[in-house]
Design an enzyme around this catalytic site. Structure first.
Site, PDB file in Angstrom:
ATOM      1  N   HIS A   1       0.819  -1.215   0.000  1.00 25.71           N
ATOM      2  CA  HIS A   1       0.000   0.000   0.000  1.00 25.71           C
ATOM      3  C   HIS A   1       0.853   1.266   0.000  1.00 25.71           C
ATOM      4  O   HIS A   1       2.003   1.280   0.438  1.00 25.71           O
ATOM      5  CB  HIS A   1      -0.960   0.009   1.189  1.00 25.71           C
ATOM      6  CG  HIS A   1      -0.293   0.205   2.517  1.00 25.71           C
ATOM      7  ND1 HIS A   1       0.144   1.435   2.959  1.00 25.71           N
ATOM      8  CD2 HIS A   1      -0.020  -0.664   3.521  1.00 25.71           C
ATOM      9  CE1 HIS A   1       0.676   1.314   4.166  1.00 25.71           C
ATOM     10  NE2 HIS A   1       0.594   0.039   4.527  1.00 25.71           N
TER      11      HIS A   1
ATOM     12  N   TRP B   1      -0.265   7.690   9.120  1.00 27.18           N
ATOM     13  CA  TRP B   1       0.652   7.402  10.220  1.00 27.18           C
ATOM     14  C   TRP B   1       2.060   7.105   9.728  1.00 27.18           C
ATOM     15  O   TRP B   1       3.016   7.284  10.483  1.00 27.18           O
ATOM     16  CB  TRP B   1       0.102   6.270  11.087  1.00 27.18           C
ATOM     17  CG  TRP B   1      -0.894   6.763  12.098  1.00 27.18           C
ATOM     18  CD1 TRP B   1      -1.590   7.932  12.072  1.00 27.18           C
ATOM     19  CD2 TRP B   1      -1.292   6.089  13.288  1.00 27.18           C
ATOM     20  NE1 TRP B   1      -2.412   8.041  13.161  1.00 27.18           N
ATOM     21  CE2 TRP B   1      -2.259   6.918  13.932  1.00 27.18           C
ATOM     22  CE3 TRP B   1      -0.970   4.877  13.876  1.00 27.18           C
ATOM     23  CZ2 TRP B   1      -2.869   6.559  15.123  1.00 27.18           C
ATOM     24  CZ3 TRP B   1      -1.577   4.504  15.075  1.00 27.18           C
ATOM     25  CH2 TRP B   1      -2.514   5.351  15.686  1.00 27.18           C
TER      26      TRP B   1
ATOM     27  N   GLU C   1      -1.293  -6.028   8.216  1.00 27.04           N
ATOM     28  CA  GLU C   1       0.074  -5.716   8.620  1.00 27.04           C
ATOM     29  C   GLU C   1       0.400  -6.457   9.923  1.00 27.04           C
ATOM     30  O   GLU C   1      -0.491  -6.915  10.645  1.00 27.04           O
ATOM     31  CB  GLU C   1       0.219  -4.192   8.814  1.00 27.04           C
ATOM     32  CG  GLU C   1       1.561  -3.703   9.312  1.00 27.04           C
ATOM     33  CD  GLU C   1       2.723  -4.083   8.414  1.00 27.04           C
ATOM     34  OE1 GLU C   1       3.063  -5.284   8.394  1.00 27.04           O
ATOM     35  OE2 GLU C   1       3.304  -3.200   7.767  1.00 27.04           O
ATOM     36  N   ARG C   2       1.657  -6.575  10.195  1.00 27.85           N
ATOM     37  CA  ARG C   2       2.102  -7.107  11.483  1.00 27.85           C
ATOM     38  C   ARG C   2       1.492  -6.301  12.627  1.00 27.85           C
ATOM     39  O   ARG C   2       1.387  -5.069  12.551  1.00 27.85           O
ATOM     40  CB  ARG C   2       3.628  -7.026  11.523  1.00 27.85           C
ATOM     41  CG  ARG C   2       4.252  -7.298  12.866  1.00 27.85           C
ATOM     42  CD  ARG C   2       5.739  -6.993  12.767  1.00 27.85           C
ATOM     43  NE  ARG C   2       6.360  -7.038  14.073  1.00 27.85           N
ATOM     44  CZ  ARG C   2       7.605  -6.640  14.320  1.00 27.85           C
ATOM     45  NH1 ARG C   2       8.342  -6.170  13.334  1.00 27.85           N
ATOM     46  NH2 ARG C   2       8.103  -6.711  15.533  1.00 27.85           N
TER      47      ARG C   2
ATOM     48  N   LYS D   1       7.867   6.699  16.379  1.00 26.42           N
ATOM     49  CA  LYS D   1       9.048   5.836  16.310  1.00 26.42           C
ATOM     50  C   LYS D   1      10.288   6.516  16.878  1.00 26.42           C
ATOM     51  O   LYS D   1      11.080   5.880  17.583  1.00 26.42           O
ATOM     52  CB  LYS D   1       9.283   5.415  14.859  1.00 26.42           C
ATOM     53  CG  LYS D   1       8.178   4.528  14.312  1.00 26.42           C
ATOM     54  CD  LYS D   1       8.364   4.226  12.832  1.00 26.42           C
ATOM     55  CE  LYS D   1       7.195   3.416  12.297  1.00 26.42           C
ATOM     56  NZ  LYS D   1       7.311   3.162  10.837  1.00 26.42           N
TER      57      LYS D   1
ATOM     58  N   ARG E   1      13.013  -5.043  13.316  1.00 27.89           N
ATOM     59  CA  ARG E   1      13.657  -5.740  12.208  1.00 27.89           C
ATOM     60  C   ARG E   1      14.048  -7.183  12.485  1.00 27.89           C
ATOM     61  O   ARG E   1      14.361  -7.909  11.530  1.00 27.89           O
ATOM     62  CB  ARG E   1      14.922  -4.972  11.788  1.00 27.89           C
ATOM     63  CG  ARG E   1      14.671  -3.573  11.311  1.00 27.89           C
ATOM     64  CD  ARG E   1      13.692  -3.502  10.152  1.00 27.89           C
ATOM     65  NE  ARG E   1      14.125  -4.259   8.981  1.00 27.89           N
ATOM     66  CZ  ARG E   1      13.434  -4.368   7.862  1.00 27.89           C
ATOM     67  NH1 ARG E   1      12.249  -3.799   7.769  1.00 27.89           N
ATOM     68  NH2 ARG E   1      13.897  -5.079   6.843  1.00 27.89           N
TER      69      ARG E   1
ATOM     70  N   HIS F   1       0.502  -5.313   2.911  1.00 27.51           N
ATOM     71  CA  HIS F   1       1.356  -4.509   3.777  1.00 27.51           C
ATOM     72  C   HIS F   1       2.798  -5.018   3.738  1.00 27.51           C
ATOM     73  O   HIS F   1       3.054  -6.160   3.342  1.00 27.51           O
ATOM     74  CB  HIS F   1       0.817  -4.552   5.208  1.00 27.51           C
ATOM     75  CG  HIS F   1      -0.628  -4.189   5.292  1.00 27.51           C
ATOM     76  ND1 HIS F   1      -1.071  -2.918   5.607  1.00 27.51           N
ATOM     77  CD2 HIS F   1      -1.747  -4.931   5.078  1.00 27.51           C
ATOM     78  CE1 HIS F   1      -2.393  -2.899   5.592  1.00 27.51           C
ATOM     79  NE2 HIS F   1      -2.827  -4.104   5.275  1.00 27.51           N
TER      80      HIS F   1
END
Length: 236
Positions: free
Chosen positions: A9, A14, A87-88, A98, A115, A179
């Site tokens: 996407h 966000w 998504e996760r 972040k 990661r 995602h």
């Protein structure tokens, strides 16, 4: 010949605000909409005829599929939505900035959460703003409270094998608009990547990844339709 297109996407609100999004249902930005349309234009230029589309139940992926298919002149293509392509789930990081999270917990710790293959963030506490258990999209499902890429793959794989792979085995051309992490899970499955190798794979937004498969759904050829925005692909 089975053909698969993976489309991440476009930019979401966000993403723009540098927040951990996960399962929160935020929309595309104007830039994200443009990226989705560009993806569809590339599909049209490549003269690819899509038979079926799969996407998640999150607006940013759904609208990416709609905008891309419309730009490709194929808005009529049947579409299936399922939460297992979400998504996760970012657990307790959901909604946090972040940069601020890295300042609080340390950049190294946040890098591990983001990661690593099998280390999830802290779980999401029940009953809060981002508790998805009462969302009717997930009625009857056993939901995670956090996920690593490993556990994301564990919920994507049965859906891939049960729903998407049979369409490909029937010779269809399939678009999966989803995602970053659910698509990385599919890439890991298809290319047989190790847990270490998948960490370095990044699917760029809005750039269709075209994968030609053999009868056993092993990749024969793979390329991004926008070569200028391509990232390194696993070796065949």
């Amino acid at each position: 010949m089975p053909t698969l297109i993976l489309l991440r996407h476009g930019q979401s609100q966000w993403n723009l605000e540098d927040r951990f999004t996960g399962w929160v249902d935020v929309d595309l930005t104007a830039e994200g909409e443009a990226q989705a349309r560009k993806g569809g234009e590339l599909i049209a230029q490549a003269k690819i005829e899509i038979d079926r589309c799969f996407t998640s139940v999150l607006t940013r992926a759904i609208r990416t599929s709609w905008l891309a298919l419309a730009a490709a002149g194929q808005a009529f293509v049947p579409e299936v939505k399922d939460w297992r392509l979400n998504e996760r789930h970012y657990g307790g990081l959901t909604g946090l900035n972040k940069t601020e999270t890295a300042a609080k917990h340390g950049a190294d710790q946040v890098k591990v959460w983001r990661r690593s293959y099998d280390t999830p963030p802290p779980p999401l506490a029940p009953g809060g703003e981002f508790d998805f258990s009462k969302d009717r999209r997930y009625a009857g499902a056993v939901l995670p409270d956090t996920e690593s890429l490993k556990t994301t793959l564990e919920r994507v794989q049965p859906y891939w094998e049960g729903e998407i792979a049979p369409c490909l085995q029937a010779g269809e051309t399939v678009l999966v608009a989803a995602h970053g992490n659910s698509l990385r899970a599919i890439v890991k499955l298809l290319f047989g990547l190790s847990d270490a190798a998948i960490i370095d794979v990044e699917v760029p937004t809005g750039n269709p990844l075209l994968i030609e498969l053999d009868g056993d759904l092993r990749p024969k050829a793979a390329r991004y339709l926008d070569a200028d925005r391509a990232t390194k692909l696993p070796e065949l």
